[in-house]
Scaffold this active site. Structure first.
Site, PDB file in Angstrom:
ATOM      1  N   GLY A   1     -32.889  33.850 -16.315  1.00  0.00           N
ATOM      2  CA  GLY A   1     -34.154  32.841 -16.443  1.00  0.00           C
ATOM      3  C   GLY A   1     -33.927  31.549 -17.038  1.00  0.00           C
ATOM      4  O   GLY A   1     -32.684  30.884 -16.450  1.00  0.00           O
TER       5      GLY A   1
ATOM      6  N   CYS B   1     -26.815  35.858 -16.148  1.00  0.00           N
ATOM      7  CA  CYS B   1     -27.040  34.438 -16.196  1.00  0.00           C
ATOM      8  C   CYS B   1     -27.550  34.068 -17.538  1.00  0.00           C
ATOM      9  O   CYS B   1     -26.703  33.990 -18.486  1.00  0.00           O
ATOM     10  CB  CYS B   1     -27.581  34.276 -14.888  1.00  0.00           C
ATOM     11  SG  CYS B   1     -27.732  32.534 -14.358  1.00  0.00           S
TER      12      CYS B   1
ATOM     13  N   ARG C   1     -23.817  25.786 -19.842  1.00  0.00           N
ATOM     14  CA  ARG C   1     -24.998  26.072 -18.792  1.00  0.00           C
ATOM     15  C   ARG C   1     -24.982  25.224 -17.726  1.00  0.00           C
ATOM     16  O   ARG C   1     -24.240  24.207 -17.652  1.00  0.00           O
ATOM     17  CB  ARG C   1     -26.160  25.707 -19.741  1.00  0.00           C
ATOM     18  CG  ARG C   1     -26.448  26.550 -21.140  1.00  0.00           C
ATOM     19  CD  ARG C   1     -27.821  26.117 -21.664  1.00  0.00           C
ATOM     20  NE  ARG C   1     -28.810  26.377 -20.704  1.00  0.00           N
ATOM     21  CZ  ARG C   1     -30.190  25.827 -20.775  1.00  0.00           C
ATOM     22  NH1 ARG C   1     -30.024  24.734 -21.752  1.00  0.00           N
ATOM     23  NH2 ARG C   1     -30.916  25.774 -19.826  1.00  0.00           N
TER      24      ARG C   1
ATOM     25  N   HIS D   1     -26.241  36.975 -10.710  1.00  0.00           N
ATOM     26  CA  HIS D   1     -27.290  37.906 -10.517  1.00  0.00           C
ATOM     27  C   HIS D   1     -27.275  39.024  -9.585  1.00  0.00           C
ATOM     28  O   HIS D   1     -27.576  39.037  -8.503  1.00  0.00           O
ATOM     29  CB  HIS D   1     -28.490  37.247  -9.935  1.00  0.00           C
ATOM     30  CG  HIS D   1     -29.324  36.047 -10.952  1.00  0.00           C
ATOM     31  ND1 HIS D   1     -30.244  36.408 -11.562  1.00  0.00           N
ATOM     32  CD2 HIS D   1     -28.962  34.801 -11.053  1.00  0.00           C
ATOM     33  CE1 HIS D   1     -30.567  35.302 -12.321  1.00  0.00           C
ATOM     34  NE2 HIS D   1     -29.879  34.293 -11.933  1.00  0.00           N
TER      35      HIS D   1
ATOM     36  N   GLU E   1     -28.828  41.737  -9.331  1.00  0.00           N
ATOM     37  CA  GLU E   1     -30.154  42.389  -9.387  1.00  0.00           C
ATOM     38  C   GLU E   1     -30.660  41.693  -8.101  1.00  0.00           C
ATOM     39  O   GLU E   1     -31.410  42.251  -7.224  1.00  0.00           O
ATOM     40  CB  GLU E   1     -31.017  42.541 -10.375  1.00  0.00           C
ATOM     41  CG  GLU E   1     -31.573  41.159 -11.013  1.00  0.00           C
ATOM     42  CD  GLU E   1     -30.618  39.931 -11.541  1.00  0.00           C
ATOM     43  OE1 GLU E   1     -29.374  40.409 -11.375  1.00  0.00           O
ATOM     44  OE2 GLU E   1     -31.205  39.073 -11.537  1.00  0.00           O
TER      45      GLU E   1
HETATM   46  N1  GLN Z   1     -29.768  27.622 -15.623  1.00  0.00           N
HETATM   47  C1  GLN Z   1     -30.331  28.540 -16.578  1.00  0.00           C
HETATM   48  C2  GLN Z   1     -30.107  28.267 -18.213  1.00  0.00           C
HETATM   49  O1  GLN Z   1     -29.011  27.485 -18.347  1.00  0.00           O
HETATM   50  C3  GLN Z   1     -29.641  29.994 -16.326  1.00  0.00           C
HETATM   51  C4  GLN Z   1     -30.112  30.284 -14.827  1.00  0.00           C
HETATM   52  C5  GLN Z   1     -30.224  31.716 -14.366  1.00  0.00           C
HETATM   53  O2  GLN Z   1     -30.613  32.690 -15.221  1.00  0.00           O
HETATM   54  N2  GLN Z   1     -30.315  31.938 -13.103  1.00  0.00           N
HETATM   55  O3  GLN Z   1     -30.829  28.835 -18.974  1.00  0.00           O
END
Ligand code: GLN
Length: 198
Positions: A55, A87, A107, A169, A171
């Site tokens: 997320g 992620c 990130r 991911h 899932e």
């Molecule tokens: N870019 C998001 C972050 O840095 C992570 C993206 C993801 O969970 N797909 O929080």
């Protein structure tokens, strides 16, 4: 009558404040686990394992602070129960966030141009199809952290004790092998697992 451990249904929490928690819950259910959405501290009781979904890490951080979940989540990891972060979920576990995984994540590390890509990885001898979406990589790794897979030399799957974290991911790719690996630990940790109905 006690049933053999192999038949136990692990009860697995999925942090459900933000992000793709429903996709994880579906996959866990398909693999024979019982998913439970975690929104407040009491939802953590009785779980055999926990998934931290992808997320947006800042939004999830705000949510955990609002709900008073940061300390209970740290305590849950400290109990040794299996935890899977994917992620943003991996970012949430790192030194700069909950501080339960001895890594520093970068990130959106793969750059703004390549926001999304797929790769075939090998994890624990098994092929894993990995979908990366604005993904982090691990910049700094503590000495107790095992690197399970890397892309262009950057760790994207790591493990430290009961914590397994990946920057992609599984899932969203219909990739079940990583969740299976995680559920194997959740089943053996599952002292309070409910017996299978069959
Ligand atoms: N870019 C998001 C972050 O840095 C992570 C993206 C993801 O969970 N797909 O929080």
């Amino acid at each position: 009558m006690m049933r053999p451990l192999a038949e136990a249904v692990p009860v697995v929490g999925v942090l459900a404040l933000q992000g793709d928690f429903e996709a994880h819950a579906r996959m866990l259910r398909e693999l024979g686990a019982e998913p439970v959405e975690v929104r407040v501290p009491r939802d953590l009781s009785g779980l055999d394992g926990l998934v931290m979904p992808g997320g947006e890490a800042p939004t999830m951080t705000l949510g955990t602070e609002r709900e008073g979940l940061a300390e209970p989540l740290r305590a849950f990891v400290g109990e040794g129960k299996p935890v899977l972060g994917t992620c943003a979920g991996m970012i949430m576990l790192d030194r700069g966030h909950l501080g339960v995984l001895d890594v520093e994540c970068r990130r959106n590390a793969f750059g703004r141009q390549i926001r999304s890509f797929e790769a075939n990885l090998q994890i624990e001898g098994k092929p894993v199809r990995a979908v990366f979406i604005r993904a982090p990589w691990v910049d700094v790794c503590g000495e107790d952290v095992e690197v399970l897979a890397a892309v262009d030399g950057h760790p994207v799957a790591v493990r430290q004790g009961n914590v397994l974290a990946v920057s992609f991911h599984p899932e969203l790719a219909g990739e079940t092998r990583l969740h299976e690996l995680f559920l194997t630990s959740a089943r053996s940790a599952g002292t309070r697992s409910r017996p299978s109905p069959s």
